[in-house]
Design a protein around this motif. Structure first.
Motif, PDB file in Angstrom:
ATOM      1  N   ASP A 297       5.641 -66.523 -13.394  1.00 31.63           N
ATOM      2  CA  ASP A 297       4.932 -65.840 -14.479  1.00 31.63           C
ATOM      3  C   ASP A 297       4.261 -64.559 -13.994  1.00 31.63           C
ATOM      4  OD1 ASP A 297       3.539 -65.161 -16.791  1.00 31.63           O
ATOM      5  OD2 ASP A 297       2.598 -67.107 -17.033  1.00 31.63           O
TER       6      ASP A 297
ATOM      7  N   TYR B 121       0.007 -82.461 -21.976  1.00 33.92           N
ATOM      8  CA  TYR B 121       1.223 -83.126 -21.495  1.00 33.92           C
ATOM      9  C   TYR B 121       0.966 -84.610 -21.283  1.00 33.92           C
ATOM     10  CZ  TYR B 121       3.029 -78.479 -20.002  1.00 33.92           C
ATOM     11  OH  TYR B 121       3.457 -77.186 -19.919  1.00 33.92           O
TER      12      TYR B 121
ATOM     13  N   SER C 223       9.137 -74.672 -16.182  1.00 32.99           N
ATOM     14  CA  SER C 223       8.165 -75.761 -16.196  1.00 32.99           C
ATOM     15  C   SER C 223       8.672 -76.969 -16.985  1.00 32.99           C
ATOM     16  CB  SER C 223       6.849 -75.250 -16.775  1.00 32.99           C
ATOM     17  OG  SER C 223       5.884 -76.265 -16.793  1.00 32.99           O
ATOM     18  N   TRP C 224       9.329 -76.720 -18.101  1.00 38.36           N
ATOM     19  CA  TRP C 224       9.879 -77.811 -18.924  1.00 38.36           C
ATOM     20  C   TRP C 224      10.841 -78.647 -18.105  1.00 38.36           C
ATOM     21  CZ3 TRP C 224      10.030 -81.250 -22.558  1.00 38.36           C
ATOM     22  CH2 TRP C 224      11.235 -81.797 -22.960  1.00 38.36           C
TER      23      TRP C 224
ATOM     24  N   ALA D  32       5.703 -65.479 -19.503  1.00 41.47           N
ATOM     25  CA  ALA D  32       5.260 -66.852 -19.791  1.00 41.47           C
ATOM     26  C   ALA D  32       6.412 -67.689 -20.349  1.00 41.47           C
ATOM     27  CB  ALA D  32       4.097 -66.835 -20.763  1.00 41.47           C
ATOM     28  N   CYS D  33       7.267 -67.103 -21.159  1.00 44.00           N
ATOM     29  CA  CYS D  33       8.417 -67.843 -21.710  1.00 44.00           C
ATOM     30  C   CYS D  33       9.396 -68.250 -20.611  1.00 44.00           C
ATOM     31  CB  CYS D  33       9.116 -67.023 -22.781  1.00 44.00           C
ATOM     32  SG  CYS D  33       8.178 -66.925 -24.314  1.00 44.00           S
TER      33      CYS D  33
ATOM     34  N   THR E 273      -3.951 -73.851 -18.004  1.00 45.36           N
ATOM     35  CA  THR E 273      -3.421 -74.956 -17.206  1.00 45.36           C
ATOM     36  C   THR E 273      -4.178 -76.248 -17.480  1.00 45.36           C
ATOM     37  OG1 THR E 273      -2.603 -73.489 -15.482  1.00 45.36           O
ATOM     38  CG2 THR E 273      -3.005 -75.766 -14.846  1.00 45.36           C
TER      39      THR E 273
ATOM     40  N   ASN F 260       2.507 -75.167 -24.621  1.00 40.39           N
ATOM     41  CA  ASN F 260       2.629 -73.894 -23.923  1.00 40.39           C
ATOM     42  C   ASN F 260       2.247 -72.714 -24.796  1.00 40.39           C
ATOM     43  OD1 ASN F 260       3.636 -74.131 -21.009  1.00 40.39           O
ATOM     44  ND2 ASN F 260       4.654 -75.754 -22.129  1.00 40.39           N
TER      45      ASN F 260
ATOM     46  N   GLY G 183      -1.372 -72.580 -24.368  1.00 38.53           N
ATOM     47  CA  GLY G 183      -1.714 -71.955 -23.096  1.00 38.53           C
ATOM     48  C   GLY G 183      -1.507 -70.448 -23.123  1.00 38.53           C
ATOM     49  N   ILE G 184      -0.424 -70.002 -23.754  1.00 33.99           N
ATOM     50  CA  ILE G 184      -0.153 -68.567 -23.876  1.00 33.99           C
ATOM     51  C   ILE G 184      -1.218 -67.905 -24.731  1.00 33.99           C
ATOM     52  CG2 ILE G 184       1.441 -66.868 -24.877  1.00 33.99           C
ATOM     53  CD1 ILE G 184       3.743 -68.754 -23.962  1.00 33.99           C
TER      54      ILE G 184
ATOM     55  N   THR H 210       7.770 -70.986 -18.662  1.00 37.09           N
ATOM     56  CA  THR H 210       7.732 -72.209 -19.476  1.00 37.09           C
ATOM     57  C   THR H 210       9.061 -72.950 -19.418  1.00 37.09           C
ATOM     58  OG1 THR H 210       6.036 -71.336 -20.937  1.00 37.09           O
ATOM     59  CG2 THR H 210       7.410 -73.104 -21.821  1.00 37.09           C
TER      60      THR H 210
ATOM     61  N   ARG I 120      -2.965 -77.492 -20.814  1.00 36.98           N
ATOM     62  CA  ARG I 120      -1.603 -78.040 -20.752  1.00 36.98           C
ATOM     63  C   ARG I 120      -1.566 -79.393 -20.049  1.00 36.98           C
ATOM     64  NH1 ARG I 120      -0.305 -72.494 -20.306  1.00 36.98           N
ATOM     65  NH2 ARG I 120      -0.593 -72.585 -18.058  1.00 36.98           N
TER      66      ARG I 120
END
Length: 147
Positions: A26, A134, A60-61, A53-54, A127, A88, A91-92, A57, A130
């Motif tokens: 990121d 999660y 991260s997924w 960020a996308c 974070t 996310n 978070g964004i 993400t 998230r």
């Protein structure tokens, strides 16, 4: 009680490792787009942040689903993906707020201000959001179910 604490610490450690790599992706991509040699998105920190960020993400997924929470996933991948995306986006939005505040309220627009606002304050707050989202909303399957 001890096993439960160890499981939680393992989850937190793995989440942290995935998050650290996502952070590098990121922040590295953000700085390349915003302040890099070509400065493709120079002067557009929010756009650069959304793109970076996308990408982070998506990484991260895959990493969280297949490693951190592999024993807590459910059959409904689409449901988890939708909730993961929602977490996310939250978070964004936290990071975006920090950037907007720094630029438009504090009037700080340099690379140091961008990085402190987005990747220290915004990333830390996002974070924390998230991790809890999660743990309690996205990956709610029981480890015993997947055995």
């Amino acid at each position: 009680m001890g096993a439960r604490l160890l499981d939680w610490l393992r989850e937190l450690t793995q989440f942290g490792m995935v998050g650290a790599l996502a952070y590098v992706i990121d922040s590295g991509l953000f700085n390349l787009l915003q302040h890099g040699p070509t400065g493709v998105l120079a002067g557009h920190p929010n756009t650069a942040n959304i793109i970076s960020a996308c990408v982070a993400t998506c990484f991260s997924w895959v990493a969280n689903r297949t490693w951190t929470y592999r024993g807590r996933t459910r059959e409904s991948t689409a449901r988890e993906a939708l909730l993961f995306a929602f977490a996310n986006v939250g978070g964004i939005l936290i990071t975006q707020f920090c950037l907007l505040f720094t630029h438009h309220v504090l009037g700080l627009t340099g690379p140091l201000a961008d990085n402190l606002s987005a990747y220290v304050v915004g990333f830390a707050l996002g974070t924390a959001f998230r991790f809890f989202f999660y743990h309690y909303v996205v990956f709610t399957g029981d480890a015993a179910e997947s055995s």
